[in-house]
Design an enzyme around this catalytic site. Sequence first.
Site, short mmCIF file in Angstrom:
data_model
loop_
_atom_site.label_atom_id
_atom_site.label_comp_id
_atom_site.label_asym_id
_atom_site.label_seq_id
_atom_site.Cartn_x
_atom_site.Cartn_y
_atom_site.Cartn_z
CD GLU A 45 13.11 -0.49 -5.23
OE1 GLU A 45 14.11 -1.22 -5.40
OE2 GLU A 45 12.68 0.30 -6.10
CG ASP A 88 7.28 -6.01 -8.46
OD1 ASP A 88 7.27 -4.76 -8.49
OD2 ASP A 88 6.47 -6.71 -9.11
CG ASP A 98 3.80 9.26 -11.56
OD1 ASP A 98 4.14 8.18 -11.05
OD2 ASP A 98 2.70 9.42 -12.15
CG ASP A 142 0.45 -0.31 -9.70
OD1 ASP A 142 1.07 0.17 -10.66
OD2 ASP A 142 0.48 -1.52 -9.40
C1 LIG Z 1 4.12 1.25 -11.34
S1 LIG Z 1 5.18 -0.13 -11.10
C2 LIG Z 1 6.63 0.61 -10.36
C3 LIG Z 1 7.84 -0.24 -10.52
C4 LIG Z 1 9.16 0.41 -10.09
N1 LIG Z 1 9.21 0.68 -8.70
C5 LIG Z 1 9.43 1.66 -10.90
O1 LIG Z 1 9.35 2.75 -10.32
O2 LIG Z 1 9.74 1.56 -12.08
C6 LIG Z 1 4.41 -0.92 -9.73
C7 LIG Z 1 4.99 -2.26 -9.38
O3 LIG Z 1 4.28 -2.78 -8.26
C8 LIG Z 1 4.14 -4.17 -8.41
N2 LIG Z 1 3.00 -4.56 -7.56
C9 LIG Z 1 1.74 -4.10 -7.64
N3 LIG Z 1 0.97 -4.64 -6.68
C10 LIG Z 1 1.79 -5.47 -5.96
C11 LIG Z 1 1.60 -6.30 -4.84
N4 LIG Z 1 0.42 -6.40 -4.24
N5 LIG Z 1 2.64 -7.01 -4.38
C12 LIG Z 1 3.87 -6.93 -4.99
N6 LIG Z 1 4.11 -6.14 -6.06
C13 LIG Z 1 3.08 -5.42 -6.54
C14 LIG Z 1 3.94 -4.38 -9.88
O4 LIG Z 1 4.30 -5.70 -10.27
C15 LIG Z 1 4.87 -3.32 -10.46
O5 LIG Z 1 6.15 -3.82 -10.76
#
Ligand SMILES: C[S@@+](CC[C@H](N)C(=O)[O-])C[C@H]1O[C@@H](n2cnc3c(N)ncnc32)[C@H](O)[C@@H]1O
Length: 237
Positions: free
Chosen positions: A57, A82, A167, A131
Amino acid sequence: MSKGKLEKFSEISAMPHVFQNFNWKLPTLQNYKGEQVAMKGKWRSDFFKNDHPIVIELACGYGEYTMAIAERYPNLNVIGIDVKGNRIWRGAKFVQDKGLKNAAFVRTQIEQLLDCFEAEEVDEIWLTFPDPRKEHRRSRKRLTSARFLDLYRQILKKDGLVHLKTDSTLLYEYSLESLEENDCKIVVHYRDVYAANEKENLAAIDRNFDLATSVKTRYENIHAELGETIKYVRFKL
Ligand SMILES: C[S@@+](CC[C@H](N)C(=O)[O-])C[C@H]1O[C@@H](n2cnc3c(N)ncnc32)[C@H](O)[C@@H]1O
């Protein structure tokens, strides 16, 4: 009172199922003993100690999919990835409290995937609410851009599935275009997976539809409350 970040960092550092990269330039991960370990190609032999499929994931945040897969499917191995340790803490604590042996977490940048997995080591990938990177100049950072698809190709087994839940209409539409442009095979896509499930009972079809329609992440809940439909894309590379 909820735990602070430092306390969470300290707790995950002592968990045998958490591996962390403290230096983006080094291909190794640090384990709970503070040792540098090369897990690439060794997840089954050295950590899970079985031959079960490996699901990862990406951008897992709290790791809701990692938790659900580990708990519901003991014959799957699952790894949440993450960059944020305080988020990973939630899933890692759940796995610890439940005594699950088929889940791990890796705190690293997704860009480092090739340092963590060898060719065909991964059977399936979930991208959960990554993101959307709204600005065009940041589109290279979207997890369905050519650059990331190429990374997935180098670790996913032939015909392995990738699942995107989002979303974001922008990310959904961008992903469909990017997948076409990069010769991926879109298996299914729904602009509103919950409406589709109501109509077609998707959850009864297979494990992944069941997961897609029953596991809600933190970000999913935030956006669903704002009235966004939840999109789902299943594809092969
Ligand atoms: C919008 S959040 C979604 C988190 C979770 N999957 C949820 O749906 O609640 C995006 C996640 O991507 C992680 N993230 C963003 N860029 C990343 C990268 N280059 N490598 C690892 N994690 C990353 C952020 O730390 C964050 O926890």
